[in-house]
Design an enzyme around this catalytic site. Sequence first.
Site, PDB file in Angstrom:
ATOM      1  N   ARG A 108      -4.579  24.378  31.186  1.00 29.75           N
ATOM      2  CA  ARG A 108      -4.511  24.208  32.651  1.00 29.75           C
ATOM      3  C   ARG A 108      -3.042  24.034  32.991  1.00 29.75           C
ATOM      4  O   ARG A 108      -2.424  23.048  32.581  1.00 29.75           O
ATOM      5  CB  ARG A 108      -5.336  22.995  33.094  1.00 29.75           C
ATOM      6  CG  ARG A 108      -5.091  22.615  34.545  1.00 29.75           C
ATOM      7  CD  ARG A 108      -6.125  21.682  35.112  1.00 29.75           C
ATOM      8  NE  ARG A 108      -7.363  22.380  35.391  1.00 29.75           N
ATOM      9  CZ  ARG A 108      -8.340  21.906  36.156  1.00 29.75           C
ATOM     10  NH1 ARG A 108      -8.239  20.720  36.712  1.00 29.75           N
ATOM     11  NH2 ARG A 108      -9.431  22.617  36.359  1.00 29.75           N
ATOM     12  N   HIS A 135      -8.746  30.639  38.707  1.00 33.07           N
ATOM     13  CA  HIS A 135      -9.629  29.672  38.029  1.00 33.07           C
ATOM     14  C   HIS A 135     -10.878  30.430  37.567  1.00 33.07           C
ATOM     15  O   HIS A 135     -11.971  30.214  38.074  1.00 33.07           O
ATOM     16  CB  HIS A 135      -9.982  28.552  39.018  1.00 33.07           C
ATOM     17  CG  HIS A 135     -10.565  27.323  38.379  1.00 33.07           C
ATOM     18  ND1 HIS A 135     -10.701  27.161  37.007  1.00 33.07           N
ATOM     19  CD2 HIS A 135     -11.062  26.184  38.943  1.00 33.07           C
ATOM     20  CE1 HIS A 135     -11.236  25.973  36.771  1.00 33.07           C
ATOM     21  NE2 HIS A 135     -11.473  25.373  37.908  1.00 33.07           N
ATOM     22  N   GLN A 138     -14.368  28.754  36.505  1.00 29.05           N
ATOM     23  CA  GLN A 138     -15.134  28.208  37.618  1.00 29.05           C
ATOM     24  C   GLN A 138     -16.077  29.256  38.204  1.00 29.05           C
ATOM     25  O   GLN A 138     -17.229  28.981  38.529  1.00 29.05           O
ATOM     26  CB  GLN A 138     -14.169  27.704  38.700  1.00 29.05           C
ATOM     27  CG  GLN A 138     -14.863  27.102  39.902  1.00 29.05           C
ATOM     28  CD  GLN A 138     -15.556  25.790  39.549  1.00 29.05           C
ATOM     29  OE1 GLN A 138     -14.921  24.886  39.016  1.00 29.05           O
ATOM     30  NE2 GLN A 138     -16.841  25.674  39.841  1.00 29.05           N
ATOM     31  N   ASP A 223     -13.466  25.042  49.273  1.00 28.44           N
ATOM     32  CA  ASP A 223     -12.697  24.272  48.295  1.00 28.44           C
ATOM     33  C   ASP A 223     -11.722  23.418  49.106  1.00 28.44           C
ATOM     34  O   ASP A 223     -11.568  23.607  50.323  1.00 28.44           O
ATOM     35  CB  ASP A 223     -11.954  25.245  47.352  1.00 28.44           C
ATOM     36  CG  ASP A 223     -11.195  24.538  46.222  1.00 28.44           C
ATOM     37  OD1 ASP A 223     -11.462  23.348  45.964  1.00 28.44           O
ATOM     38  OD2 ASP A 223     -10.338  25.190  45.595  1.00 28.44           O
ATOM     39  N   CYS A 262     -16.378  23.817  44.117  1.00 32.27           N
ATOM     40  CA  CYS A 262     -16.019  23.592  42.707  1.00 32.27           C
ATOM     41  C   CYS A 262     -15.785  22.123  42.395  1.00 32.27           C
ATOM     42  O   CYS A 262     -15.838  21.725  41.239  1.00 32.27           O
ATOM     43  CB  CYS A 262     -14.801  24.429  42.339  1.00 32.27           C
ATOM     44  SG  CYS A 262     -13.287  23.956  43.210  1.00 32.27           S
ATOM     45  N   ARG A 290     -20.538  24.540  34.283  1.00 34.73           N
ATOM     46  CA  ARG A 290     -19.246  24.740  33.633  1.00 34.73           C
ATOM     47  C   ARG A 290     -19.420  24.710  32.109  1.00 34.73           C
ATOM     48  O   ARG A 290     -18.780  25.470  31.395  1.00 34.73           O
ATOM     49  CB  ARG A 290     -18.249  23.647  34.074  1.00 34.73           C
ATOM     50  CG  ARG A 290     -17.898  23.658  35.556  1.00 34.73           C
ATOM     51  CD  ARG A 290     -17.088  24.869  35.953  1.00 34.73           C
ATOM     52  NE  ARG A 290     -15.856  24.979  35.182  1.00 34.73           N
ATOM     53  CZ  ARG A 290     -14.736  24.316  35.428  1.00 34.73           C
ATOM     54  NH1 ARG A 290     -14.660  23.504  36.456  1.00 34.73           N
ATOM     55  NH2 ARG A 290     -13.658  24.475  34.658  1.00 34.73           N
TER      56      ARG A 290
END
Length: 304
Positions: A108, A135, A138, A223, A262, A290
Site C-alpha cells: 500500500r 485500488h 477492492q 467513497d 469500501c 476482501r
Amino acid sequence: MVRHFLDIHRLEAAELRAILDDAHARKAARKGWPQGRPDADAPGKERVLAMVFEKNSTRTRFSFDAAIRQLGGASIIATASDMQLGRGEPVEDTARVLSRMVDAVMIRANNHEDVERFARVSTVPVVNGLTDRSHPCQILADLQTIEEHIGPIAGKTIAWVGDGNNVCHSFMHAAPKFGFHLNVACPAEYHPDLRDLEKGGASVSLTSDPREAVRGADVVVTDTWVSMGDQDYEARLAAFEAYGVDEALMALAAPDAVFLHCLPAHRGEEVTDAVIDGPRSLVWDEAENRIHAQKAVLAWCFGG
Ligand code: CP
Ligand code: NVA
C-alpha cells in the site's frame, strides 16, 4: 512471467473472470469453518506473503493476513516508516531484498509509481493494496458482493457518486473487462484521471449530476471525499456538498438497487446513516469479501 496484480486493466477479461469465480467458490467451500482453517487445496502452503504499508489500513491489512493463512501460508507485516524504505533506501533495493525472503509482496503506497518500480525488479508477485491512483483488490470484492446479491455483473449499471479517486479509477478499469456500465458523477474539479477514464472507454459515462448517474442504476457506490494524502479538506467538503448519498438519491435507482462503500465511511458526509445502515447496504459483506477475493488473487499469483 511473474504474475503481478497491479491493476485490473493489466489482466485479460477471462483471467479476471476466473479469479472472481474462484473467490465465489472459495467462500462457498468454507461456510461455517473457523477463520484459521486452511482451504482444502491450500494453494499458499509453505508460502510467505510480505505486506508493506505506507498508509493506514484496517480491512486490507486484516483481510490479506487472514487470506494468506486460509491459503495455508504465513505473513510478515511492516509499516514503511519502520523500514529502511522510510529512511530513503531505494524502492528497487527493497524489492530485490524482499524477493529473496518471501514468495509475494502486497504494497500500500502513497505513489502509484513506487509500486510499479517495485514490481519491475521484484522476482516474486507484487499485489497493489491501494495507491493514490488505484485500488484493484477492492473492486474484485465489490463485484463479488454484487454478484452474490443481484446476480451476474455483466449488463448491470453501477453509479459512482463523489470523488473521481483511486477506487473510482479501478471501477473504470473493471467496467469493460466485466461488461458492466459505470456512470460516474463528480464535481468537474474532482473528475477522474483522464488516462483512467480512457481505459473504461464506452463502458464509462461521466456527468456532474448525481441524479442523472443514479437514475435506474443497479448499484450505487460512494467513497470518502477526502482520501489519504489529500490536503484540501475544506475545499473538498464544499465541492462535494451536493454529492452525498441519501435515501432521496437511492430512491432514483432501480427498485432493488444495492449500496456499496469500501469503508471507512464518513457518515453525514458522503453517505447518511439511513443508507449505510439501511436494508440496501451491503457494506459488511463487501468488507468480508476482501478476504475471499484476495485469496483468489493470491492463488492466481502463485500460479493457480
Ligand atoms: N477499504 C479499504 O481498503 O480499507 P482499509 O483502508 O481499512 O484497508
Ligand atoms: N479513497 C480512499 C480509500 C480508502 C480505502 C483513500 O484512498 O483514502
